[in-house]
Design an enzyme around this catalytic site. Structure first.
Site, PDB file in Angstrom:
ATOM      1  N   ASP A  90      -3.401   1.333  -5.565  1.00  0.00           N
ATOM      2  CA  ASP A  90      -2.263   0.820  -6.322  1.00  0.00           C
ATOM      3  C   ASP A  90      -1.067   0.758  -5.380  1.00  0.00           C
ATOM      4  OD1 ASP A  90      -0.108   0.358  -8.010  1.00  0.00           O
ATOM      5  OD2 ASP A  90      -0.869   1.639  -9.615  1.00  0.00           O
ATOM      6  N   HIS A  91      -0.593  -0.444  -5.113  1.00  0.00           N
ATOM      7  CA  HIS A  91       0.485  -0.607  -4.138  1.00  0.00           C
ATOM      8  C   HIS A  91       1.802  -0.041  -4.630  1.00  0.00           C
ATOM      9  CE1 HIS A  91       1.572  -2.059  -0.272  1.00  0.00           C
ATOM     10  NE2 HIS A  91       0.682  -3.038  -0.217  1.00  0.00           N
ATOM     11  N   ARG A  92       1.875   0.353  -5.890  1.00  0.00           N
ATOM     12  CA  ARG A  92       3.103   0.970  -6.382  1.00  0.00           C
ATOM     13  C   ARG A  92       3.226   2.419  -5.923  1.00  0.00           C
ATOM     14  NH1 ARG A  92       2.272   0.008 -12.689  1.00  0.00           N
ATOM     15  NH2 ARG A  92       0.219   0.806 -12.018  1.00  0.00           N
TER      16      ARG A  92
END
Length: 491
Positions: free
Chosen positions: A461-463
């Protein structure tokens, strides 16, 4: 009061039932001939079903979702109630009523167009009775009259006269004994005018020289189908003349086309529905990215063999050793052992490492979870993985054993594939995948050698982190696989 019951016709050659998708009319509604009354679905298509009677709806035989057999009652209509000013039967009845029932040129022209097109207003295999649909002409004492202005009929064809006159059916010769009158309801009995049938059936009868008035129908409502025509052909015998049919060229028989397999519907219920919902949520909510690296697993497999020889009772497998490497990587990069709280707009880094692993079971793909994997030894982790795998195969996993994961390990190399971009197990933040381990040429100390090589991939998850953290994690895991002794530094 006169009630007419419309029985469900054969909506296509060989179909035996149809499901009511929705009704377009209700009890008490006034309908006209060929007005759509319901949407039905068969094994072949979803179609609108028109009504062959005009009048007031009395009964709907079955609600939406009800399956009706061919020949069973479908709708009951009170034909004594006028529909749009036409008593009891549409244009045909109005024409037989005398001067007050004069049929307009527009109505007659409409019915002629339907007849030319093979009654496109109805479905194949059934329709309104011939008494209410056949082409009509006025029979007068004079010769043919010129067509009305704007008419598409040829000048020599029959047209409407200026005065009321008997209405006759152009397709039924006047000298046939027992031919029905214009206002009578006709059937498919031998010697009478045929019911509305499929244009394909008409063509088949013409090719074999079969007079449809001599065919005995077998379908409900007196409808002639293809099987009836073929039965008439068989009963005639091969030696009998086939009538005025043009000789067809004889061609070599070709391969019989296979009917495609019917569609199958698999309900998304139970565990399959849960998986589908979670994967859809993951793809919809998580902005994921994937990174991967090729690794030399030769020493890794050699270490597993040495451990298995030293502790045979522990039964250390490849999955357990991979899980131990992943746990060590999460301790070094805890950002990946996290979830996103969208309501609070926060990243929650989990304190405990609950390692989930993908397992293919007879019920489909499941993800059992080893709770507290971060505090287990290699032998304890191996035992927990074996027990959960056995439960997955037996279908005895409890809900608690399939929930609460913080990170997932996916060993898809067991399917014989090198890599994948798996969907993250929502609400987790990452998943590591391991491809198959196969012998490949590899450069070792400047020389080419045959080594056991595989691919390690990470979907994250790039968050929760950037590429540097994700790359550092997957590189650490790769280093531990290439040099298993590195794990000793984190014990």
């Amino acid at each position: 009061m006169s009630h007419k019951v419309f029985h469900l016709p054969d909506l296509g050659e060989g179909l035996t039932e149809a499901e009511v998708v929705s009704w377009l009319v209700g009890p008490g509604d006034v309908v006209v001939v060929d007005q759509p009354i319901a949407v039905v679905e068969t094994a072949k298509a979803q179609v609108e079903l028109p009504c062959p009677y005009a009048g007031s709806v009395v009964t709907l035989h079955g609600g939406a979702g009800h399956v009706v057999d061919v020949g069973a009652p479908f709708i009951t209509v009170d034909v004594d109630v006028p529909a749009d000013g036409m008593p009891n039967g549409g244009p045909a009845a109005a024409a037989g009523a005398g001067g007050e029932g004069e049929v307009s040129e527009v109505v007659v022209e409409t019915y002629r167009e339907e007849e030319r097109a093979g009654s496109g207003a109805v479905l194949i295999g059934y329709g309104t009775s011939e008494g209410s649909r056949r082409r009509r002409r006025r029979v007068g004492t004079g010769g043919p009259t010129a067509p009305a202005a704007g008419s598409s009929l040829p000048s020599a064809g029959p047209v409407m006269g200026d005065t009321a006159a008997p209405v006759v059916d152009e397709r039924v010769p006047a000298d046939i004994a027992g031919a029905p009158a214009a206002g009578d309801e006709v059937s498919s009995k031998p010697g009478a005018a045929v019911r509305v049938i499929s244009p394909l059936v008409r063509q088949l009868a013409a090719e074999h020289g079969i007079d449809l008035r001599t065919v005995t129908p077998t379908a409900p409502g007196g409808i002639i189908r293809r099987c009836d025509v073929m039965a008439a052909v068989a009963s005639r015998g091969d030696g009998e003349a086939a009538g005025p049919v043009a000789a067809q060229p004889v061609s070599a028989p070709g391969p019989t086309p296979r009917s495609p397999a019917p569609d199958r519907r698999i309900p998304l219920t139970g565990i399959r529905g849960t998986i589908a919902s979670r994967l859809a949520t993951s793809r919809r909510e998580i902005p994921d990215a994937t990174t991967w690296v090729d690794v030399d697993a030769t020493d890794f497999l050699a270490a597993r063999r040495r451990l298995a020889g030293a502790r045979p009772d522990a039964r250390i497998g490849v999955l357990a050793l991979l899980g131990r490497v992943v746990v060590a990587g999460l301790r070094r990069y805890p950002e990946l052992n996290a979830t996103v709280d969208t309501a609070a707009n926060e990243v929650v880094v989990r304190g405990a490492i609950n390692l989930g692993f993908a397992a293919q079971s007879p019920r489909g793909l499941v993800v059992p979870v080893v709770h507290g994997a971060g505090e287990m030894s290699l032998a304890e982790l191996s035992t927990a993985l074996r027990e959960l795998t056995a439960k997955a195969m037996d279908g005895t996993l409890t809900p608690a054993e399939m929930t609460g994961g913080t990170f997932t390990l996916n060993n898809y190399g067991g399917y014989g594939v090198d890599g994948s971009t798996p969907i993250i197990n929502h609400p987790e933040a990452a998943m590591v995948g391991v491809g198959r381990l196969v012998d490949k040429p590899w450069v070792v100390d400047g020389a080419l050698a045959v080594r056991t090589v595989g691919t390690i991939g990470l979907t994250f998850d790039h968050r929760v982190c950037d590429g540097g953290t994700a790359g550092g994690f997957v590189r650490y895991v790769a280093d531990c696989i290439e040099r298993p002794v590195t794990l000793l530094l984190d014990l």
